[in-house]
Design an enzyme around this catalytic site. Structure first.
Site, PDB file in Angstrom:
ATOM      1  N   SER A 106      21.755 -16.132  28.436  1.00  0.00           N
ATOM      2  CA  SER A 106      21.366 -14.834  27.489  1.00  0.00           C
ATOM      3  C   SER A 106      21.446 -13.671  28.722  1.00  0.00           C
ATOM      4  O   SER A 106      22.235 -13.448  29.664  1.00  0.00           O
ATOM      5  CB  SER A 106      20.295 -15.028  26.747  1.00  0.00           C
ATOM      6  OG  SER A 106      20.089 -13.805  25.966  1.00  0.00           O
ATOM      7  N   ASP A 250      24.938  -8.038  26.043  1.00  0.00           N
ATOM      8  CA  ASP A 250      24.422  -8.974  26.946  1.00  0.00           C
ATOM      9  C   ASP A 250      25.666  -9.957  27.419  1.00  0.00           C
ATOM     10  O   ASP A 250      26.702 -10.215  26.733  1.00  0.00           O
ATOM     11  CB  ASP A 250      23.297  -9.408  26.805  1.00  0.00           C
ATOM     12  CG  ASP A 250      23.087 -10.265  25.529  1.00  0.00           C
ATOM     13  OD1 ASP A 250      24.171 -10.413  24.815  1.00  0.00           O
ATOM     14  OD2 ASP A 250      22.076 -11.211  25.187  1.00  0.00           O
ATOM     15  N   ASP A 252      26.011 -13.204  26.826  1.00  0.00           N
ATOM     16  CA  ASP A 252      26.268 -14.077  25.456  1.00  0.00           C
ATOM     17  C   ASP A 252      26.646 -13.420  24.175  1.00  0.00           C
ATOM     18  O   ASP A 252      27.124 -13.624  23.326  1.00  0.00           O
ATOM     19  CB  ASP A 252      25.588 -15.332  25.338  1.00  0.00           C
ATOM     20  CG  ASP A 252      24.287 -14.781  24.741  1.00  0.00           C
ATOM     21  OD1 ASP A 252      23.768 -13.793  25.288  1.00  0.00           O
ATOM     22  OD2 ASP A 252      23.654 -15.552  24.078  1.00  0.00           O
ATOM     23  N   ASP A 254      24.872 -11.643  21.827  1.00  0.00           N
ATOM     24  CA  ASP A 254      24.281 -11.547  20.607  1.00  0.00           C
ATOM     25  C   ASP A 254      23.541 -10.298  20.592  1.00  0.00           C
ATOM     26  O   ASP A 254      22.886 -10.128  19.419  1.00  0.00           O
ATOM     27  CB  ASP A 254      23.567 -12.924  20.469  1.00  0.00           C
ATOM     28  CG  ASP A 254      22.666 -13.098  21.571  1.00  0.00           C
ATOM     29  OD1 ASP A 254      22.403 -12.334  22.448  1.00  0.00           O
ATOM     30  OD2 ASP A 254      21.765 -14.368  21.542  1.00  0.00           O
TER      31      ASP A 254
END
Length: 461
Positions: A106, A250, A252, A254
């Protein structure tokens, strides 16, 4: 070096000794435990697991170990390559798989990586399921397939487009209005998978774009957490006056943050609030966010005739509460938008498409849209703990001291005053108590947090 095992997966820094860091031996062990859990408990029997990863430098190594282990456990692997967390979540159901593993840390820095675990619905494991995986890993209670029962490997790069197709098909994504608006946006893709999928999404929405840090090298150009102090590059670019909107994700994809046309932060807390305002204006209903998120979502929900509910911190807690109260939208104040019409997972692509729809229909500037939202400010402080600190006793004492206020203790202690709140909770990853507080001004919010912190210090003598 660090290795953290939790109900949501395993994460750590790369390199070092087995058992101390995220290394091949521990990756094999944890992946084997997850595969064993899926074998024993999955309601489906496709014998298939999806694997997706962000662009971290260590991602290819981790992916190879994960895929090889799953095949050794007898599962067929659908490797969807460089993909966002929400793409991987959607791919689980689209590929008719029993689960999925997302290889991403993340917003953590470049030396970190992690395995995040999904069930057959493409959702994060519940607390009980996560604990079962940890128990299996600890006992090394797994058995590998014999040579005739090994799984098979398939590479499928179609899911980025399938994710975009799903977003474009949402009834509240106003493609025509977005296209007519002629938006120009600047994107900071932080050298990860956002640099692959976001230009494709924006192209198909008819939005012109300029992408900073577009190459998915995993060598992040700055600290990857989408906070104001890390975003001076795109904020300076926005001040050129060439763009209607700045978009930040970010690694990833999400989490989602916006920047106004004048280079000022829209406010990460207000990503969900603004999108919820748009959704609730067209599909009235309930909302959910976690206890540490802004009160503005509650205000917007009540304005539209719905009910707001708070969940413990953590995406699975939010989605569980959303299902319980039938929420039409929810998420987390860190820029995480969860829209059940799409799926139960934070999804920056969904957030972008809905936000652009709102902006296009209103025909206003981003700063003007922000000015319509209830105004609150959040201060974030921390209390460092010693090994002998009894956190539970401290939180119980705080709860008793403020018993005359509205108190929520489902995750630490949150005290709701009529015009402000403070939330204390023990961190799952650091020896600290997080102290979040919100009020009408940042000065008042910070004072509230520090006043509560002083109460705690006085308890400790």
């Amino acid at each position: 070096m660090t290795l953290i095992k939790s109900i949501s997966g395993i994460r750590g820094t790369i390199g070092g000794k087995a058992g101390d860091t995220l290394n091949p031996l521990d990756i094999v062990k944890f992946t084997s435990a997850y595969a064993t859990f899926i074998r024993r408990s999955a309601e489906t029997s496709y014998n298939r697991i999806v694997v997706g990863r962000d662009a971290r430098i260590s991602g290819e190594m981790v992916r190879n170990v994960v895929c090889g282990t799953l095949i050794g456990m007898g599962f067929d692997v659908v490797d969807i390559g460089l993909a966002t967390t929400p793409t991987t979540e959607l791919a689980v159901t689209m590929a008719q798989a029993d689960g999925g593993i997302i290889i991403t840390a993340s917003h953590n820095p470049r030396q970190w990586n992690a395995l995040k675990l999904l069930n057959a619905k493409g959702e994060f494991l519940t607390k009980d399921d996560g604990n079962m995986v940890l128990e299996i890993a600890e006992a090394e209670d797994f058995e590998y397939a014999d040579v005739d029962q090994l799984g098979h490997y398939t590479r499928d790069d179609s899911f980025n487009q399938r994710h975009i197709d799903a977003v474009m098909a949402l009834s509240l994504v106003d493609k025509e209005s977005i296209r007519k608006a002629g938006f120009s946006v600047c994107v900071d893709a932080i050298n990860s998978v956002g640099g692959i999928i976001l230009p494709q999404l924006l192209d198909q929405l008819g939005v012109s774009h300029h992408v900073l840090n577009a190459e998915p090298t995993g060598d992040f150009a700055h600290n990857p957490e989408p906070l104001e102090r890390n975003l001076t590059g795109i904020m300076d670019e926005m001040r050129s006056g060439k763009y209607d909107l700045g978009i930040v994700v970010d690694p990833d994809v999400d989490r989602l943050a916006f920047i106004c046309e004048d280079g000022k932060m829209f406010g990460e807390e207000y990503t969900l609030v603004s999108v919820a305002d748009y959704v609730l204006g067209r599909t009235p209903g309930n909302t959910v966010s976690n206890l540490s998120s802004t009160r503005a979502l509650r205000d917007v929900t009540l304005k539209h005739g719905g009910q707001y509910a708070a969940a413990a911190v953590g995406e699975v807690n939010v989605t569980t509460k959303m299902k319980e109260v039938g929420a039409v939208i929810g998420g987390e104040g860190n820029g995480g938008v969860i829209y059940p019409e799409s799926h139960y997972g934070r999804d920056a692509l969904v957030g972008i498409a809905l936000f652009l729809s709102s902006l296009a229909q209103k025909g206003c500037k981003v700063s003007e849209l922000r000015a319509e939202m209830p105004e609150y400010c959040i201060a974030k402080n921390r209390i460092d703990l010693t090994p002998d600190t009894d956190v539970d006793a401290i939180l119980e004492k705080v709860k008793q001291l403020y018993a005359d206020q509205q108190v929520n203790d489902i995750d630490g202690v949150k005290i709701d005053f009529p015009d402000k709140w403070v939330h204390l909770r023990k961190s799952n990853t650091e020896p600290i108590i997080r102290v979040y507080s919100e009020a009408a001004t940042i000065e008042e919010a910070d004072k509230l947090g520090k006043d509560i912190m002083q109460v705690v210090y006085d308890m400790q003598g």
